[in-house]
Design a protein around this motif. Sequence first.
Motif, PDB file in Angstrom:
ATOM      1  N   GLY A 296       3.482  -5.223   8.342  1.00 55.82           N
ATOM      2  CA  GLY A 296       3.312  -6.489   7.498  1.00 55.82           C
ATOM      3  C   GLY A 296       2.201  -7.032   7.320  1.00 55.82           C
ATOM      4  N   GLU A 297       2.241  -8.277   6.558  1.00 57.00           N
ATOM      5  CA  GLU A 297       0.844  -8.987   6.361  1.00 57.00           C
ATOM      6  C   GLU A 297       1.025 -10.248   7.082  1.00 57.00           C
ATOM      7  OE1 GLU A 297      -2.067 -10.766   6.346  1.00 57.00           O
ATOM      8  OE2 GLU A 297      -2.176  -8.880   5.482  1.00 57.00           O
ATOM      9  N   PRO A 298       0.445 -10.482   8.480  1.00 58.71           N
ATOM     10  CA  PRO A 298       0.783 -11.599   9.160  1.00 58.71           C
ATOM     11  C   PRO A 298       0.335 -13.000   8.630  1.00 58.71           C
ATOM     12  CG  PRO A 298      -1.012 -10.358  10.171  1.00 58.71           C
ATOM     13  CD  PRO A 298      -0.461  -9.414   9.145  1.00 58.71           C
ATOM     14  N   LEU A 299      -0.853 -12.902   7.809  1.00 56.82           N
ATOM     15  CA  LEU A 299      -1.175 -14.160   7.195  1.00 56.82           C
ATOM     16  C   LEU A 299      -0.502 -14.617   5.998  1.00 56.82           C
ATOM     17  CD1 LEU A 299      -5.055 -13.873   7.147  1.00 56.82           C
ATOM     18  CD2 LEU A 299      -3.605 -15.546   8.651  1.00 56.82           C
ATOM     19  N   HIS A 300       0.891 -13.901   5.697  1.00 59.84           N
ATOM     20  CA  HIS A 300       1.785 -14.359   4.751  1.00 59.84           C
ATOM     21  C   HIS A 300       2.359 -15.822   5.378  1.00 59.84           C
ATOM     22  CE1 HIS A 300       1.192 -11.321   1.969  1.00 59.84           C
ATOM     23  NE2 HIS A 300       2.408 -10.556   2.037  1.00 59.84           N
ATOM     24  N   HIS A 301       2.074 -15.769   6.850  1.00 58.67           N
ATOM     25  CA  HIS A 301       3.029 -16.853   7.723  1.00 58.67           C
ATOM     26  C   HIS A 301       1.810 -18.038   8.005  1.00 58.67           C
ATOM     27  CE1 HIS A 301       6.530 -14.330   7.639  1.00 58.67           C
ATOM     28  NE2 HIS A 301       5.643 -13.444   8.327  1.00 58.67           N
ATOM     29  N   ASP A 302       2.104 -19.179   8.430  1.00 61.45           N
ATOM     30  CA  ASP A 302       1.177 -20.079   9.099  1.00 61.45           C
ATOM     31  C   ASP A 302       1.064 -19.675  10.515  1.00 61.45           C
ATOM     32  OD1 ASP A 302      -0.181 -21.957  10.187  1.00 61.45           O
ATOM     33  OD2 ASP A 302       1.294 -23.629   9.529  1.00 61.45           O
ATOM     34  N   LEU A 303       0.071 -19.127  10.856  1.00 65.56           N
ATOM     35  CA  LEU A 303      -0.200 -18.637  12.292  1.00 65.56           C
ATOM     36  C   LEU A 303      -0.675 -19.383  13.225  1.00 65.56           C
ATOM     37  CD1 LEU A 303      -1.615 -14.882  11.628  1.00 65.56           C
ATOM     38  CD2 LEU A 303       0.834 -15.565  11.834  1.00 65.56           C
ATOM     39  N   GLY A 304      -0.794 -20.698  12.638  1.00 63.23           N
ATOM     40  CA  GLY A 304      -1.211 -21.906  13.577  1.00 63.23           C
ATOM     41  C   GLY A 304      -0.273 -22.111  14.822  1.00 63.23           C
TER      42      GLY A 304
ATOM     43  N   CYS B   8       0.939  -1.078   0.095  1.00 60.68           N
ATOM     44  CA  CYS B   8       0.071   0.003  -0.082  1.00 60.68           C
ATOM     45  C   CYS B   8       0.689   1.083   0.064  1.00 60.68           C
ATOM     46  CB  CYS B   8      -0.866   0.129   1.057  1.00 60.68           C
ATOM     47  SG  CYS B   8      -1.940  -1.425   1.228  1.00 60.68           S
ATOM     48  N   SER B   9       0.528   2.220  -0.738  1.00 64.62           N
ATOM     49  CA  SER B   9       1.409   3.341  -1.067  1.00 64.62           C
ATOM     50  C   SER B   9       1.368   4.224   0.085  1.00 64.62           C
ATOM     51  CB  SER B   9       0.929   4.350  -2.081  1.00 64.62           C
ATOM     52  OG  SER B   9      -0.537   4.805  -1.858  1.00 64.62           O
ATOM     53  N   TRP B  10       0.327   4.114   0.965  1.00 68.79           N
ATOM     54  CA  TRP B  10       0.225   4.909   2.203  1.00 68.79           C
ATOM     55  C   TRP B  10       0.715   4.270   3.376  1.00 68.79           C
ATOM     56  CZ3 TRP B  10      -3.880   2.710  -0.304  1.00 68.79           C
ATOM     57  CH2 TRP B  10      -4.443   1.734   0.613  1.00 68.79           C
ATOM     58  N   CYS B  11       1.112   3.148   3.265  1.00 66.68           N
ATOM     59  CA  CYS B  11       1.475   2.326   4.466  1.00 66.68           C
ATOM     60  C   CYS B  11       2.677   3.048   5.334  1.00 66.68           C
ATOM     61  CB  CYS B  11       2.237   0.945   4.115  1.00 66.68           C
ATOM     62  SG  CYS B  11       2.868  -0.012   5.418  1.00 66.68           S
ATOM     63  N   ASP B  12       2.481   2.920   6.580  1.00 70.94           N
ATOM     64  CA  ASP B  12       3.454   3.651   7.726  1.00 70.94           C
ATOM     65  C   ASP B  12       4.233   2.731   8.273  1.00 70.94           C
ATOM     66  OD1 ASP B  12       1.720   2.333   9.317  1.00 70.94           O
ATOM     67  OD2 ASP B  12       0.914   4.173  10.384  1.00 70.94           O
ATOM     68  N   THR B  13       4.271   1.547   7.946  1.00 71.08           N
ATOM     69  CA  THR B  13       5.155   0.658   8.228  1.00 71.08           C
ATOM     70  C   THR B  13       6.021  -0.343   7.171  1.00 71.08           C
ATOM     71  OG1 THR B  13       3.426  -1.087   8.522  1.00 71.08           O
ATOM     72  CG2 THR B  13       3.974   0.131  10.514  1.00 71.08           C
ATOM     73  N   LYS B  14       6.335   0.550   6.202  1.00 73.69           N
ATOM     74  CA  LYS B  14       7.038   0.255   4.964  1.00 73.69           C
ATOM     75  C   LYS B  14       8.257  -0.709   5.271  1.00 73.69           C
ATOM     76  CE  LYS B  14       4.997   3.055   1.601  1.00 73.69           C
ATOM     77  NZ  LYS B  14       5.200   4.429   0.661  1.00 73.69           N
ATOM     78  N   HIS B  15       8.915  -0.446   6.602  1.00 74.98           N
ATOM     79  CA  HIS B  15      10.235  -1.020   6.941  1.00 74.98           C
ATOM     80  C   HIS B  15       9.837  -2.369   7.145  1.00 74.98           C
ATOM     81  CE1 HIS B  15       8.010   0.391  10.469  1.00 74.98           C
ATOM     82  NE2 HIS B  15       8.719  -0.780  11.270  1.00 74.98           N
ATOM     83  N   SER B  16       8.564  -2.776   7.647  1.00 76.83           N
ATOM     84  CA  SER B  16       8.370  -4.346   7.663  1.00 76.83           C
ATOM     85  C   SER B  16       8.072  -5.211   6.564  1.00 76.83           C
ATOM     86  CB  SER B  16       6.838  -4.389   8.617  1.00 76.83           C
ATOM     87  OG  SER B  16       5.735  -3.996   7.583  1.00 76.83           O
ATOM     88  N   TRP B  17       8.081  -4.568   5.269  1.00 78.27           N
ATOM     89  CA  TRP B  17       7.632  -5.261   4.175  1.00 78.27           C
ATOM     90  C   TRP B  17       8.480  -6.348   3.812  1.00 78.27           C
ATOM     91  CZ3 TRP B  17       5.977  -1.329  -0.008  1.00 78.27           C
ATOM     92  CH2 TRP B  17       4.919  -0.577   0.253  1.00 78.27           C
ATOM     93  N   PRO B  18      10.057  -6.378   3.887  1.00 78.39           N
ATOM     94  CA  PRO B  18      10.882  -7.361   3.533  1.00 78.39           C
ATOM     95  C   PRO B  18      11.247  -8.415   4.787  1.00 78.39           C
ATOM     96  CG  PRO B  18      12.256  -5.157   3.978  1.00 78.39           C
ATOM     97  CD  PRO B  18      10.768  -5.178   3.943  1.00 78.39           C
ATOM     98  N   ALA B  19      10.427  -9.495   4.989  1.00 74.32           N
ATOM     99  CA  ALA B  19      10.776 -10.393   5.992  1.00 74.32           C
ATOM    100  C   ALA B  19      12.016 -10.743   6.387  1.00 74.32           C
ATOM    101  CB  ALA B  19       9.937 -11.734   5.583  1.00 74.32           C
ATOM    102  N   GLU B  20      12.906 -10.698   5.161  1.00 79.58           N
ATOM    103  CA  GLU B  20      14.375 -11.169   5.398  1.00 79.58           C
ATOM    104  C   GLU B  20      14.965 -10.044   6.454  1.00 79.58           C
ATOM    105  OE1 GLU B  20      14.160  -9.159   1.486  1.00 79.58           O
ATOM    106  OE2 GLU B  20      12.962 -10.936   2.653  1.00 79.58           O
ATOM    107  N   ALA B  21      14.499  -8.812   6.353  1.00 79.34           N
ATOM    108  CA  ALA B  21      15.391  -7.896   7.074  1.00 79.34           C
ATOM    109  C   ALA B  21      15.138  -7.990   8.581  1.00 79.34           C
ATOM    110  CB  ALA B  21      14.818  -6.653   6.516  1.00 79.34           C
ATOM    111  N   HIS B  22      14.432  -8.759   8.990  1.00 82.97           N
ATOM    112  CA  HIS B  22      13.961  -8.807  10.610  1.00 82.97           C
ATOM    113  C   HIS B  22      14.305 -10.218  11.092  1.00 82.97           C
ATOM    114  CE1 HIS B  22      11.842  -5.123   9.623  1.00 82.97           C
ATOM    115  NE2 HIS B  22      11.221  -5.744   8.900  1.00 82.97           N
ATOM    116  N   PRO B  23      14.833 -10.360  12.358  1.00 85.55           N
ATOM    117  CA  PRO B  23      15.251 -11.400  12.932  1.00 85.55           C
ATOM    118  C   PRO B  23      14.311 -12.336  13.323  1.00 85.55           C
ATOM    119  CG  PRO B  23      15.033  -9.349  14.624  1.00 85.55           C
ATOM    120  CD  PRO B  23      14.920  -9.040  13.071  1.00 85.55           C
ATOM    121  N   GLN B  24      14.464 -13.710  13.096  1.00 82.31           N
ATOM    122  CA  GLN B  24      13.678 -14.745  13.551  1.00 82.31           C
ATOM    123  C   GLN B  24      13.558 -14.993  14.946  1.00 82.31           C
ATOM    124  OE1 GLN B  24      12.178 -16.933  11.508  1.00 82.31           O
ATOM    125  NE2 GLN B  24      12.468 -15.688   9.816  1.00 82.31           N
TER     126      GLN B  24
END
Length: 215
Positions: free
Chosen positions: A89-97, A47-63
Amino acid sequence: MPQSLAAALPLSAALPVVETFHSLQGEGLHAGRSALFIRLGGCSVGCSWCDTKHSWPAEAHPQQALAALAAEAEAAAATGAAFVVLTGGEPLHHDLGPLCQALEPSGLPLHLETSGVDPLSGRFAWITLSPKRHRPPTAELLATCQELKVVVHEAADLAFAAAMAAAAAAAGNQPALLLQPGWDSPAGQALAIDYVRRHRRWRLSLQSHKLLGLR
């Protein structure tokens, strides 16, 4: 976490986590309530208006291990949190079970904030669906969400909001309906206020955490 549950989770179970924090829910029907937020990394919605664009690349964040997230939830429950919010981000990109399973012993209800572009995974007490015009949600999320919240910048967003509400109703669902003006969008604010005033089922949602300077 009980030993039986810990044993059921893979030792390597982890997810990319942008941040966790205990604050107040700022938007929607649960605004103003104490909550633990778990922000997961990864989003392809863009989304162009997203205020958490830093969250987009999953690989940029620690497991982060699910066991560690479960411990945070238990600590938050002990210090006043009323529920846990999984966001992104979009949490449902992951299996949340597995994450939902890990968080269950905290006793806190689990809330999900999603654009609804992926299949639903995990079990939630409350689902806030925030659909996007350029990536409409799945029928499954429209049929199961408790809250339908549409961000408004222009008149086309109002037509989209009405279409999403109609689709949810056609699926047998009657979620709470909210319009949220885009941040720093005077046009969106005027449109949302006028629409809500003329349509009794809709409510106005504001990003109160930004107004208050909260996370």
